[in-house]
Enzyme design. Sequence first.
Site, PDB file in Angstrom:
ATOM      1  N   TYR A  19      -4.363   3.650  -0.589  1.00  0.00           N
ATOM      2  CA  TYR A  19      -5.062   2.475  -0.054  1.00  0.00           C
ATOM      3  C   TYR A  19      -4.998   1.347  -1.076  1.00  0.00           C
ATOM      4  O   TYR A  19      -4.912   1.578  -2.280  1.00  0.00           O
ATOM      5  CB  TYR A  19      -6.521   2.820   0.281  1.00  0.00           C
ATOM      6  CG  TYR A  19      -6.693   3.688   1.501  1.00  0.00           C
ATOM      7  CD1 TYR A  19      -7.060   3.133   2.733  1.00  0.00           C
ATOM      8  CD2 TYR A  19      -6.494   5.064   1.445  1.00  0.00           C
ATOM      9  CE1 TYR A  19      -7.227   3.927   3.867  1.00  0.00           C
ATOM     10  CE2 TYR A  19      -6.666   5.864   2.577  1.00  0.00           C
ATOM     11  CZ  TYR A  19      -7.030   5.290   3.778  1.00  0.00           C
ATOM     12  OH  TYR A  19      -7.199   6.075   4.901  1.00  0.00           O
ATOM     13  N   GLU A  20      -5.057   0.133  -0.560  1.00  0.00           N
ATOM     14  CA  GLU A  20      -4.878  -1.078  -1.356  1.00  0.00           C
ATOM     15  C   GLU A  20      -5.807  -1.183  -2.566  1.00  0.00           C
ATOM     16  O   GLU A  20      -5.468  -1.779  -3.584  1.00  0.00           O
ATOM     17  CB  GLU A  20      -5.142  -2.265  -0.407  1.00  0.00           C
ATOM     18  CG  GLU A  20      -4.754  -3.594  -0.922  1.00  0.00           C
ATOM     19  CD  GLU A  20      -4.936  -4.632   0.181  1.00  0.00           C
ATOM     20  OE1 GLU A  20      -5.476  -5.681  -0.127  1.00  0.00           O
ATOM     21  OE2 GLU A  20      -4.535  -4.371   1.332  1.00  0.00           O
ATOM     22  N   SER A  21      -7.004  -0.609  -2.452  1.00  0.00           N
ATOM     23  CA  SER A  21      -7.989  -0.738  -3.529  1.00  0.00           C
ATOM     24  C   SER A  21      -7.716   0.183  -4.713  1.00  0.00           C
ATOM     25  O   SER A  21      -8.428   0.126  -5.708  1.00  0.00           O
ATOM     26  CB  SER A  21      -9.382  -0.445  -2.962  1.00  0.00           C
ATOM     27  OG  SER A  21      -9.340   0.746  -2.187  1.00  0.00           O
ATOM     28  N   GLY A  50      -3.121  -7.062   1.938  1.00  0.00           N
ATOM     29  CA  GLY A  50      -1.861  -6.648   1.313  1.00  0.00           C
ATOM     30  C   GLY A  50      -0.720  -6.495   2.291  1.00  0.00           C
ATOM     31  O   GLY A  50       0.392  -6.121   1.913  1.00  0.00           O
TER      32      GLY A  50
END
Length: 260
Positions: free
Chosen positions: A50-52, A130
């Site tokens: 995931y982007e985080s 993103g």
Amino acid sequence: MGSYSTNEMMTVAASRRLGNGSVCFVGIGLPSKAANLARLTHAPDVVLIYESGPIGAKPSVLPLSIGDGELAETADTVVPTGEIFRYWLQGGRIDVGFLGAAQVDRFGNINTTVIGDYHQPKVRLPGAGGAPEIAGSARQVLIILKQSHRTFVDKLAFITSVGHAEGGDARKRLGLPGAGPVGIITDLCIMEPEAGSNEFVVTSLHPGITREQVIEATGWAIRFADNVQTTAEPTEAELAALRDLEARTAAAHGQKGSDE
């Protein structure tokens, strides 16, 4: 096979596109649901990113956002967002980018920015996040969204994330490293890019769905592959895993577990 909804068919069909052991960059919402269903069924060794920053996330309930603690707590490791993009994504280490969209066009370009004029939008959408980088650099991209005239449009108000651009070899000319979108999975059908033109054509209709329904729900003159398949119905195991996941999510977040 018992009864199931068109949304369940969509999620199951999308989850099947994710191979076991593949490294998948996951968008929140429908992509997250489909990717986690794959992990809970045929692809236990899929690596969800995931982007985080979480790598190898194994959430027991669906995350509310990329900042949901469930992702970090269940991940193999958590790295800075910059590393996710620069090393993993732009470094060519992501097999599949799994994206949702507000609107998509016949070449798999995505709009998540505005509906209407950019300076005076009718609707301002959640924005890019993103997704432009995922669409550009993942080895392949899968797109999942519900099909209607509002979502499958002839001309996007804004191109947030590039699919096959104007079609043909336009993507290559733009110098984008990934192969771009290889499948669009909806509640009605599965579409794939036609060889040469890279225009999305219907390759599989979900059970009970007619060509007329798909034509009706598409904002351009949708075409069909020469040999259109019928999507296999969800199995009992797939439906049970999906419904359990949604029930756990609803209980944890105090709401119904669907994305509607």
